[in-house]
Write a protein that holds these residues in place. Structure first.
Motif, PDB file in Angstrom:
ATOM      1  N   HIS B  75     -12.757   2.207  -6.308  1.00 46.48           N
ATOM      2  CA  HIS B  75     -12.271   2.170  -5.063  1.00 46.48           C
ATOM      3  C   HIS B  75     -10.802   1.949  -4.410  1.00 46.48           C
ATOM      4  O   HIS B  75     -10.141   2.344  -3.740  1.00 46.48           O
ATOM      5  CB  HIS B  75     -13.538   1.857  -4.142  1.00 46.48           C
ATOM      6  CG  HIS B  75     -14.828   2.159  -4.201  1.00 46.48           C
ATOM      7  ND1 HIS B  75     -15.933   1.439  -3.430  1.00 46.48           N
ATOM      8  CD2 HIS B  75     -15.850   3.177  -4.800  1.00 46.48           C
ATOM      9  CE1 HIS B  75     -17.084   1.942  -3.780  1.00 46.48           C
ATOM     10  NE2 HIS B  75     -16.457   2.763  -4.566  1.00 46.48           N
ATOM     11  N   GLY B  76     -10.472   0.991  -5.084  1.00 41.92           N
ATOM     12  CA  GLY B  76      -8.910   0.011  -5.222  1.00 41.92           C
ATOM     13  C   GLY B  76      -8.667   0.548  -5.673  1.00 41.92           C
ATOM     14  O   GLY B  76      -7.151   0.878  -5.047  1.00 41.92           O
ATOM     15  N   HIS B  77      -8.408   0.931  -7.003  1.00 39.43           N
ATOM     16  CA  HIS B  77      -7.498   1.400  -7.687  1.00 39.43           C
ATOM     17  C   HIS B  77      -7.682   3.376  -6.783  1.00 39.43           C
ATOM     18  O   HIS B  77      -5.873   3.639  -6.841  1.00 39.43           O
ATOM     19  CB  HIS B  77      -7.956   2.133  -8.680  1.00 39.43           C
ATOM     20  CG  HIS B  77      -8.189   0.755  -9.927  1.00 39.43           C
ATOM     21  ND1 HIS B  77      -9.927   0.642  -9.533  1.00 39.43           N
ATOM     22  CD2 HIS B  77      -7.689   0.210 -10.865  1.00 39.43           C
ATOM     23  CE1 HIS B  77      -9.398  -0.242 -10.851  1.00 39.43           C
ATOM     24  NE2 HIS B  77      -8.962  -0.966 -10.846  1.00 39.43           N
ATOM     25  N   ALA B  78      -8.080   4.262  -6.509  1.00 37.75           N
ATOM     26  CA  ALA B  78      -8.112   5.747  -5.628  1.00 37.75           C
ATOM     27  C   ALA B  78      -7.613   4.863  -4.366  1.00 37.75           C
ATOM     28  O   ALA B  78      -5.896   5.419  -4.188  1.00 37.75           O
ATOM     29  CB  ALA B  78      -9.298   5.862  -5.289  1.00 37.75           C
ATOM     30  N   ALA B  80      -5.296   2.217  -3.813  1.00 43.73           N
ATOM     31  CA  ALA B  80      -3.840   1.653  -4.399  1.00 43.73           C
ATOM     32  C   ALA B  80      -2.661   2.456  -4.726  1.00 43.73           C
ATOM     33  O   ALA B  80      -1.589   3.014  -4.644  1.00 43.73           O
ATOM     34  CB  ALA B  80      -4.257   0.861  -5.447  1.00 43.73           C
ATOM     35  N   LYS B  81      -3.919   3.824  -5.156  1.00 44.15           N
ATOM     36  CA  LYS B  81      -2.580   5.081  -5.464  1.00 44.15           C
ATOM     37  C   LYS B  81      -2.334   6.131  -4.518  1.00 44.15           C
ATOM     38  O   LYS B  81      -1.894   6.827  -4.378  1.00 44.15           O
ATOM     39  CB  LYS B  81      -2.852   5.996  -6.469  1.00 44.15           C
ATOM     40  CG  LYS B  81      -3.132   7.230  -7.640  1.00 44.15           C
ATOM     41  CD  LYS B  81      -1.486   5.969  -8.246  1.00 44.15           C
ATOM     42  CE  LYS B  81      -0.946   7.374  -9.296  1.00 44.15           C
ATOM     43  NZ  LYS B  81      -0.141   8.060  -8.412  1.00 44.15           N
ATOM     44  N   GLY B  82      -2.686   5.900  -3.487  1.00 41.71           N
ATOM     45  CA  GLY B  82      -2.924   6.700  -2.093  1.00 41.71           C
ATOM     46  C   GLY B  82      -3.790   7.210  -1.440  1.00 41.71           C
ATOM     47  O   GLY B  82      -3.541   8.047  -0.380  1.00 41.71           O
ATOM     48  N   MET B  83      -4.967   6.924  -2.030  1.00 38.01           N
ATOM     49  CA  MET B  83      -6.350   7.696  -1.614  1.00 38.01           C
ATOM     50  C   MET B  83      -6.446   7.621  -0.008  1.00 38.01           C
ATOM     51  O   MET B  83      -6.021   6.438   0.318  1.00 38.01           O
ATOM     52  CB  MET B  83      -7.610   7.712  -2.401  1.00 38.01           C
ATOM     53  CG  MET B  83      -9.068   8.472  -1.848  1.00 38.01           C
ATOM     54  SD  MET B  83     -10.168   8.821  -2.704  1.00 38.01           S
ATOM     55  CE  MET B  83      -9.557   9.062  -4.069  1.00 38.01           C
ATOM     56  N   ASP B  84      -6.347   8.329   1.082  1.00 40.33           N
ATOM     57  CA  ASP B  84      -6.918   8.009   2.228  1.00 40.33           C
ATOM     58  C   ASP B  84      -7.692   7.222   2.215  1.00 40.33           C
ATOM     59  O   ASP B  84      -9.418   7.957   1.933  1.00 40.33           O
ATOM     60  CB  ASP B  84      -7.094   9.462   3.170  1.00 40.33           C
ATOM     61  CG  ASP B  84      -7.433   9.402   4.721  1.00 40.33           C
ATOM     62  OD1 ASP B  84      -7.747   8.180   4.944  1.00 40.33           O
ATOM     63  OD2 ASP B  84      -6.705  10.519   5.059  1.00 40.33           O
ATOM     64  N   PRO B  85      -8.371   6.773   3.233  1.00 37.93           N
ATOM     65  CA  PRO B  85     -10.011   5.541   3.313  1.00 37.93           C
ATOM     66  C   PRO B  85     -10.322   6.274   3.868  1.00 37.93           C
ATOM     67  O   PRO B  85     -11.801   6.321   3.265  1.00 37.93           O
ATOM     68  CB  PRO B  85      -9.079   3.965   3.942  1.00 37.93           C
ATOM     69  CG  PRO B  85      -7.641   4.132   4.081  1.00 37.93           C
ATOM     70  CD  PRO B  85      -7.189   5.751   4.114  1.00 37.93           C
ATOM     71  N   THR B 112      -6.256  14.286  -7.454  1.00 36.65           N
ATOM     72  CA  THR B 112      -4.976  15.430  -8.243  1.00 36.65           C
ATOM     73  C   THR B 112      -3.958  15.000  -7.397  1.00 36.65           C
ATOM     74  O   THR B 112      -2.168  14.590  -7.859  1.00 36.65           O
ATOM     75  CB  THR B 112      -5.315  16.981  -8.171  1.00 36.65           C
ATOM     76  OG1 THR B 112      -5.841  17.685  -7.543  1.00 36.65           O
ATOM     77  CG2 THR B 112      -6.332  16.519  -9.002  1.00 36.65           C
ATOM     78  N   SER B 113      -4.634  15.464  -5.703  1.00 30.74           N
ATOM     79  CA  SER B 113      -2.820  15.385  -4.820  1.00 30.74           C
ATOM     80  C   SER B 113      -1.948  13.886  -4.966  1.00 30.74           C
ATOM     81  O   SER B 113      -1.036  13.890  -4.846  1.00 30.74           O
ATOM     82  CB  SER B 113      -2.986  15.825  -3.751  1.00 30.74           C
ATOM     83  OG  SER B 113      -3.764  15.096  -2.460  1.00 30.74           O
ATOM     84  N   ILE B 114      -2.733  13.135  -5.612  1.00 34.22           N
ATOM     85  CA  ILE B 114      -2.368  11.982  -5.593  1.00 34.22           C
ATOM     86  C   ILE B 114      -1.950  10.535  -6.901  1.00 34.22           C
ATOM     87  O   ILE B 114      -1.592  10.140  -7.399  1.00 34.22           O
ATOM     88  CB  ILE B 114      -2.863  10.695  -4.179  1.00 34.22           C
ATOM     89  CG1 ILE B 114      -4.495  10.626  -4.779  1.00 34.22           C
ATOM     90  CG2 ILE B 114      -3.186  10.910  -2.726  1.00 34.22           C
ATOM     91  CD1 ILE B 114      -5.230   9.547  -4.192  1.00 34.22           C
ATOM     92  N   GLY B 115      -2.462  11.470  -8.247  1.00 34.74           N
ATOM     93  CA  GLY B 115      -2.111  10.843  -8.789  1.00 34.74           C
ATOM     94  C   GLY B 115      -3.482  10.884  -9.637  1.00 34.74           C
ATOM     95  O   GLY B 115      -3.631   9.959 -10.470  1.00 34.74           O
ATOM     96  N   PHE B 116      -4.912  10.782  -8.422  1.00 31.93           N
ATOM     97  CA  PHE B 116      -5.948   9.990  -8.669  1.00 31.93           C
ATOM     98  C   PHE B 116      -7.005  10.930 -10.249  1.00 31.93           C
ATOM     99  O   PHE B 116      -7.159  11.518  -9.503  1.00 31.93           O
ATOM    100  CB  PHE B 116      -6.264   9.053  -7.882  1.00 31.93           C
ATOM    101  CG  PHE B 116      -7.286   8.424  -8.252  1.00 31.93           C
ATOM    102  CD1 PHE B 116      -7.252   6.874  -8.917  1.00 31.93           C
ATOM    103  CD2 PHE B 116      -9.038   8.447  -7.961  1.00 31.93           C
ATOM    104  CE1 PHE B 116      -8.709   6.024  -9.919  1.00 31.93           C
ATOM    105  CE2 PHE B 116     -10.241   7.620  -8.629  1.00 31.93           C
ATOM    106  CZ  PHE B 116      -9.454   6.301  -9.434  1.00 31.93           C
ATOM    107  N   LEU B 117      -6.747  10.886 -10.786  1.00 31.60           N
ATOM    108  CA  LEU B 117      -7.680  11.591 -11.817  1.00 31.60           C
ATOM    109  C   LEU B 117      -8.991  10.637 -12.240  1.00 31.60           C
ATOM    110  O   LEU B 117      -9.150  11.179 -12.635  1.00 31.60           O
ATOM    111  CB  LEU B 117      -6.878  12.064 -13.237  1.00 31.60           C
ATOM    112  CG  LEU B 117      -6.241  13.181 -12.936  1.00 31.60           C
ATOM    113  CD1 LEU B 117      -6.523  14.331 -13.490  1.00 31.60           C
ATOM    114  CD2 LEU B 117      -4.372  12.893 -11.739  1.00 31.60           C
TER     115      LEU B 117
END
Lengths: 334, 334
Positions: B75-78, B80-85, B112-117
């Motif tokens: 969760h933290g990585h997502a 931090a990469k910019g995922m909308d909470p 993918t839109s924020i580069g969280f793969l």
């Protein structure tokens, strides 16, 4: 060899496994348990709780997260006389150690001209229902039934869980024992002593006269519930639990179908390519002239297990799915 | 030249970003735990509480086009990469508005839109995938890098070694970040690792590696910039071992019998959030009031996320068969 057990009492499925493992460790110095968090932690499902304290860390072995290494190590240990019981925490993780299971373990005896004996037991936990999503919920038994050299066991109650595990560990061939995580709390009568439920023998769980449901693992309870419901339709349903999928006791299944003339196979795994297809094929080979209707199949949809609790509830087959399919086979409107 | 980058001390804005980011992760996880206890969230929930400095410091050195993969504690990585909470929380709730439409859940965030793969729930499964992401960037002529997060438990899997070797021979821009929280689930480092200095594992692949204080976001940011500069300049993979600690259990279902309360208390004293807070006040970068105001903003964000998740609809039934294949659903394939 089946021993007649004397005293029984009600206990849980998880305790039945724990007790089997404890008694096997006591009875045979060649038996040892290994797996991720099986020792100090006692197994994430509690199936080896307290056993390290009782038998020591050499016989109840914590391993690193190295599924391939664990299974391979067990093969080596078994090749020279030990009886390893390996826990692969979730069945999904077999993906990591498929080479050792399928290419090494299953092949060695045949490939080495019958000179290798590999009494390895792999215990693992299958099934959905706990919202554990696509990588912790699969039922992959069909993969292993397809591989010559492996035996595959799927208990459906505490009594069988203990007896089949004992038989698996004492068997000289590799056996996968696949439990279902939704059954762990299930209560049932379990003998206190060590006993075997023989591999390759099905059980008629409920006797009936005019419909046979062959159900595996958790689907046995669902089939029993469905059978009650179908009583209202004038059906007297027989429920057969194969208990062992490889080798498959087709005779018990075919005998039932010859009596009832109609059948359905229910499993939790994805229907397409599931073991149900094999069982249906063998039913029509063995009892074609007795069949009054096409043999049905109930299984999961052709998709990975969804996380969404709402979707997962629709994904895992249950009594209603079975009832619906039985009625469909009989040409009844639902 | 690399050193000149790392010696710059972060600006006030960076301090503020770090603080907000870590606090967002912390409060998000606390809210998730509460929802789990209220049975609004099912399945597994692996909290990142205590480890926030690692994802925050590391990912702060990336740019939006860089990619990140992580384990099931992601969760933290997502975030931090910019995922909308909101999208992350809705996914935990299994709602259709979640980043994976509710089909993945807590362990399988993806955008993918924020580069969280993705978050992956087979230990070390994400590691070769990270190599592929790096390779794709090179082949496309982009100087993007990939950051691959995994736990200490992952380094004993075969895929760990395969991934490091591949990354090196193909000179792929992958930054491997081992979050060493001292336990592979319930098994302590010393009981599972031949070499406990995990960063040294990278040495045999000729991948530069170092250890960093995972409880210090500034230290993580320093080492991250160095690693990213290295990978982005075409020098191939880099390996970081972040020494950290999860304050909470492995998952919500873990009784934590393998570590002492004293040990947990000792690590809690190194909590990265109060630490940064104290530094900011000491260096005159923020007042208590400023920081409290930031906390309030974060709290509102998390509250909104929870409300959004609770008010969102379940996935439609058709989703069971959607996204199995491209272009058609699998409904008729069962």
């Amino acid at each position: 060899m089946t021993t007649t057990a004397q005293r029984t009492r009600t206990t849980s499925y998880v305790n039945a496994i724990l007790e089997a493992q404890r008694q096997l460790l006591t009875a045979d110095p060649n038996v040892f348990l290994c797996g991720e968090d099986v020792a100090l932690y006692g197994g994430v499902f509690g199936t080896s709780r307290g056993l390290m304290a009782e038998f020591g860390p050499q016989r109840v072995v914590d391993t690193p997260i190295s599924e391939s290494g664990i299974v391979g190590m067990a093969i080596g240990a078994a090749a020279t006389g030990l009886r390893p019981v390996v826990e692969i925490m979730f069945m999904d993780f077999v993906g990591v150690c498929m080479d050792q299971i399928v290419n090494q373990l299953a092949k060695m005896r045949y490939m080495f001209g019958g000179k290798a004996t590999l009494p390895v037991t792999i215990r693992t936990m299958a099934g959905g229902g706990r919202n554990m999503a696509a990588q912790h919920s699969q039922s992959l038994e069909a993969w292993f039934c397809h591989v010559p050299g492996l035996k595959v066991v799927m208990p459906s109650n505490p009594y069988d869980a203990k007896g089949l595990l004992v038989a698996a560990v004492r068997d000289d061939d590799p056996v996968l024992v696949i439990d279902n995580k939704m059954q762990l709390g299930m209560q049932g009568e379990v003998p206190e002593d060590l006993y075997e439920v023989p591999l390759g023998k099905a059980r008629v769980v409920r006797e009936g006269t005019n419909f046979t449901i062959v159900a595996t693992s958790r689907m046995v309870q669902e089939a029993l519930a469905a059978a009650e419901q179908l009583g209202a339709d004038g059906l007297n349903v027989e429920v057969v639990d194969p208990r062992t999928l490889q080798p498959l006791d087709i005779e018990t299944i075919a005998t039932s179908v010859r009596k009832t003339h109609r059948a359905l196979v229910a499993h939790e795994a994805v229907r397409f390519g599931g073991i149900g297809g094999e069982i249906v094929a063998q039913i029509q080979e063995e009892a074609f002239d007795y069949l009054d209707a096409p043999v049905g199949r109930v299984g999961a949809p052709f998709s990975p297990v969804p996380f969404s609790p709402a979707l997962e509830a629709l994904y895992v087959p249950n009594r209603d799915t079975i009832v619906t399919e039985v009625r469909r086979i009989l040409g009844k409107q639902v | 030249m690399v050193d000149s980058i790392t010696r710059q001390s972060p600006s006030r804005e960076q301090f503020v970003t770090f603080y907000r980011q870590m606090q967002l992760i912390r409060r998000f996880e606390e809210a998730a735990a509460l929802s789990y206890q209220r049975r609004k969230i099912g399945g597994f929930l692996h909290l990142y509480i205590g480890e926030e400095a690692v994802a925050t410091g590391m990912i702060a050195a990336l740019r939006p086009s860089d990619t990140v993969v992580a384990s099931y504690r992601e969760h933290g990585h997502a975030l931090a990469k910019g995922m909308d909470p909101k999208a992350a929380m809705a996914e935990l709730y299994g709602k259709v508005t979640g980043c994976s439409r509710g089909k993945g859940g807590s362990m399988h965030l993806f955008d993918t839109s924020i580069g969280f793969l993705g978050g992956y729930a087979i230990v070390a499964g994400q590691m070769p995938i990270a190599v592929g992401l790096g390779l794709a960037a090179v082949q496309a002529g982009r100087d993007d890098v990939t950051m691959c997060f995994f736990g200490d438990g992952a380094v004993n899997e075969g895929e760990f070694h395969e991934a490091l070797n591949l990354a090196k021979i193909w000179n792929t821009p992958v930054i491997f970040v081992c979050e060493n929280n001292l336990y592979g689930m319930g098994t302590a480092l010393a009981r599972a690792h031949a070499v406990q200095e995990i960063y040294r594992r990278a040495e045999v692949f000729n991948i530069p590696s170092e250890r960093a204080d995972g409880m210090d976001v500034l230290a993580m940011y320093d080492v991250a910039r160095k690693a990213v500069e290295h990978a982005r300049s075409g020098n191939g993979p880099y390996f970081i071992e972040a020494m950290t600690y999860r304050f909470r259990a492995h998952s919500m279902a873990d009784p934590e019998l393998y570590r002492t309360k004293e040990e947990v208390a000792r690590w809690r004293q190194r909590d990265p959030i109060p630490r940064l807070r104290a530094q900011m006040i000491e260096q005159g970068l923020a007042t208590e009031a400023d920081l409290n105001a930031m906390d309030a903003v974060v709290d509102r964000q998390v509250e909104e996320a929870v409300r959004f998740a609770e008010e969102s609809p379940e996935p439609p039934v058709e989703d069971l068969w959607r996204h199995v294949y491209v272009g058609y659903d699998s409904k008729d394939m069962t």
